[in-house]
Motif scaffolding. Structure first.
Motif, PDB file in Angstrom:
ATOM      1  N   TYR A  53      15.557  -1.590   1.417  1.00  0.00           N
ATOM      2  CA  TYR A  53      16.136  -0.690   2.414  1.00  0.00           C
ATOM      3  C   TYR A  53      16.132  -1.237   3.842  1.00  0.00           C
ATOM      4  O   TYR A  53      16.994  -0.881   4.633  1.00  0.00           O
ATOM      5  CB  TYR A  53      15.419   0.665   2.376  1.00  0.00           C
ATOM      6  N   ALA A  54      15.153  -2.090   4.172  1.00  0.00           N
ATOM      7  CA  ALA A  54      15.049  -2.578   5.549  1.00  0.00           C
ATOM      8  C   ALA A  54      15.310  -4.077   5.661  1.00  0.00           C
ATOM      9  O   ALA A  54      15.642  -4.557   6.731  1.00  0.00           O
ATOM     10  CB  ALA A  54      13.665  -2.257   6.108  1.00  0.00           C
ATOM     11  N   GLY A  55      15.118  -4.801   4.583  1.00  0.00           N
ATOM     12  CA  GLY A  55      15.299  -6.250   4.619  1.00  0.00           C
ATOM     13  C   GLY A  55      14.030  -6.996   4.984  1.00  0.00           C
ATOM     14  O   GLY A  55      13.711  -8.015   4.379  1.00  0.00           O
ATOM     15  N   THR A  56      13.293  -6.494   5.974  1.00  0.00           N
ATOM     16  CA  THR A  56      12.035  -7.105   6.391  1.00  0.00           C
ATOM     17  C   THR A  56      11.057  -6.022   6.818  1.00  0.00           C
ATOM     18  O   THR A  56      11.459  -4.904   7.150  1.00  0.00           O
ATOM     19  CB  THR A  56      12.221  -8.074   7.578  1.00  0.00           C
ATOM     20  N   GLY A  57       9.802  -6.391   6.835  1.00  0.00           N
ATOM     21  CA  GLY A  57       8.766  -5.459   7.271  1.00  0.00           C
ATOM     22  C   GLY A  57       7.402  -6.097   7.130  1.00  0.00           C
ATOM     23  O   GLY A  57       7.291  -7.322   6.976  1.00  0.00           O
ATOM     24  N   GLU A  58       6.384  -5.269   7.158  1.00  0.00           N
ATOM     25  CA  GLU A  58       5.015  -5.761   7.069  1.00  0.00           C
ATOM     26  C   GLU A  58       4.188  -4.866   6.168  1.00  0.00           C
ATOM     27  O   GLU A  58       4.444  -3.663   6.067  1.00  0.00           O
ATOM     28  CB  GLU A  58       4.367  -5.789   8.454  1.00  0.00           C
ATOM     29  N   ILE A  59       3.200  -5.483   5.542  1.00  0.00           N
ATOM     30  CA  ILE A  59       2.232  -4.738   4.734  1.00  0.00           C
ATOM     31  C   ILE A  59       0.842  -5.162   5.191  1.00  0.00           C
ATOM     32  O   ILE A  59       0.607  -6.339   5.448  1.00  0.00           O
ATOM     33  CB  ILE A  59       2.449  -4.967   3.215  1.00  0.00           C
ATOM     34  N   ARG A  60      -0.022  -4.184   5.334  1.00  0.00           N
ATOM     35  CA  ARG A  60      -1.405  -4.446   5.731  1.00  0.00           C
ATOM     36  C   ARG A  60      -2.333  -3.709   4.784  1.00  0.00           C
ATOM     37  O   ARG A  60      -2.092  -2.556   4.457  1.00  0.00           O
ATOM     38  CB  ARG A  60      -1.674  -3.923   7.134  1.00  0.00           C
ATOM     39  N   LEU A  61      -3.390  -4.381   4.386  1.00  0.00           N
ATOM     40  CA  LEU A  61      -4.484  -3.746   3.660  1.00  0.00           C
ATOM     41  C   LEU A  61      -5.723  -3.940   4.506  1.00  0.00           C
ATOM     42  O   LEU A  61      -5.960  -5.038   5.023  1.00  0.00           O
ATOM     43  CB  LEU A  61      -4.700  -4.374   2.283  1.00  0.00           C
ATOM     44  N   ARG A  62      -6.501  -2.878   4.655  1.00  0.00           N
ATOM     45  CA  ARG A  62      -7.758  -2.996   5.385  1.00  0.00           C
ATOM     46  C   ARG A  62      -8.829  -2.158   4.721  1.00  0.00           C
ATOM     47  O   ARG A  62      -8.523  -1.152   4.084  1.00  0.00           O
ATOM     48  CB  ARG A  62      -7.613  -2.635   6.852  1.00  0.00           C
ATOM     49  N   ARG A  63     -10.036  -2.619   4.888  1.00  0.00           N
ATOM     50  CA  ARG A  63     -11.174  -1.859   4.395  1.00  0.00           C
ATOM     51  C   ARG A  63     -11.435  -0.714   5.365  1.00  0.00           C
ATOM     52  O   ARG A  63     -11.375  -0.901   6.578  1.00  0.00           O
ATOM     53  CB  ARG A  63     -12.393  -2.759   4.284  1.00  0.00           C
ATOM     54  N   VAL A  64     -11.690   0.465   4.812  1.00  0.00           N
ATOM     55  CA  VAL A  64     -11.989   1.639   5.629  1.00  0.00           C
ATOM     56  C   VAL A  64     -13.251   2.297   5.104  1.00  0.00           C
ATOM     57  O   VAL A  64     -13.642   2.084   3.953  1.00  0.00           O
ATOM     58  CB  VAL A  64     -10.803   2.641   5.634  1.00  0.00           C
ATOM     59  N   LYS A  65     -13.874   3.072   5.954  1.00  0.00           N
ATOM     60  CA  LYS A  65     -15.100   3.779   5.577  1.00  0.00           C
ATOM     61  C   LYS A  65     -14.980   5.237   5.949  1.00  0.00           C
ATOM     62  O   LYS A  65     -14.299   5.605   6.893  1.00  0.00           O
ATOM     63  CB  LYS A  65     -16.305   3.165   6.287  1.00  0.00           C
ATOM     64  N   SER A  66     -15.661   6.053   5.157  1.00  0.00           N
ATOM     65  CA  SER A  66     -15.797   7.474   5.469  1.00  0.00           C
ATOM     66  C   SER A  66     -17.236   7.843   5.156  1.00  0.00           C
ATOM     67  O   SER A  66     -18.008   7.024   4.645  1.00  0.00           O
ATOM     68  CB  SER A  66     -14.838   8.318   4.632  1.00  0.00           C
ATOM     69  N   SER A  67     -17.586   9.081   5.414  1.00  0.00           N
ATOM     70  CA  SER A  67     -18.951   9.520   5.113  1.00  0.00           C
ATOM     71  C   SER A  67     -19.235   9.475   3.611  1.00  0.00           C
ATOM     72  O   SER A  67     -20.374   9.363   3.188  1.00  0.00           O
ATOM     73  CB  SER A  67     -19.184  10.930   5.651  1.00  0.00           C
ATOM     74  N   ALA A  68     -18.171   9.515   2.805  1.00  0.00           N
ATOM     75  CA  ALA A  68     -18.325   9.497   1.347  1.00  0.00           C
ATOM     76  C   ALA A  68     -18.365   8.087   0.766  1.00  0.00           C
ATOM     77  O   ALA A  68     -18.685   7.904  -0.397  1.00  0.00           O
ATOM     78  CB  ALA A  68     -17.200  10.287   0.699  1.00  0.00           C
TER      79      ALA A  68
END
Length: 132
Positions: A53-68
């Motif tokens: 649909y866009a031709g180009t873009g970006e993907i990011r994965l990151r580690r996240v934390k919560s109280s759980a």
């Protein structure tokens, strides 16, 4: 392991690389095989949408934390044509691109949290999280 996996999506090769690397990233973060594959499947759907649909873009994965506990956040962004009706786009079998229309709804079902931001002419941002 780096805190973030970031890939610019310009081609099918970039998309395939992002999917493979997302699996490895999740495993290194402590996810088991099944949730790692679910995240990789979500990444696959999102990068394919970027290309289609866009031709180009970006993907990011990151580690996240919560109280759980910890998790992985996926963020897919593009500056494509945007989605005119986000609510309709989240319904199974709704597609403006001649596809089955299952991608975004499937990503939402596979992940624990999901948000879609888009407007015509402004691009799209999908953010999704999977918790351990």
């Amino acid at each position: 392991m780096s805190a973030e996996l970031h890939r610019t999506i310009l081609s099918e090769m970039d998309a395939s690389r992002a999917v493979l690397e997302s699996t490895l990233y999740c495993r290194e973060a402590g996810f088991g095989e099944t949730p790692s594959q679910m995240i990789a499947t979500a990444v696959s759907e999102l990068v394919r949408n970027i290309l289609k649909y866009a031709g180009t873009g970006e993907i990011r994965l990151r580690r996240v934390k919560s109280s759980a506990g910890g998790g992985i956040e996926i963020e897919a962004t593009d500056r494509g044509p945007g989605i005119a009706d986000c609510e309709a786009a989240m319904q199974d079998h709704v597609s403006t691109g001649g596809t089955l229309g299952l991608g975004l709804p499937a990503v939402k079902r596979m992940m624990d949290e999901f948000s879609l931001e888009s407007a015509p002419g402004e691009g799209t941002r999908v953010t999704a999280r999977k918790w351990m």
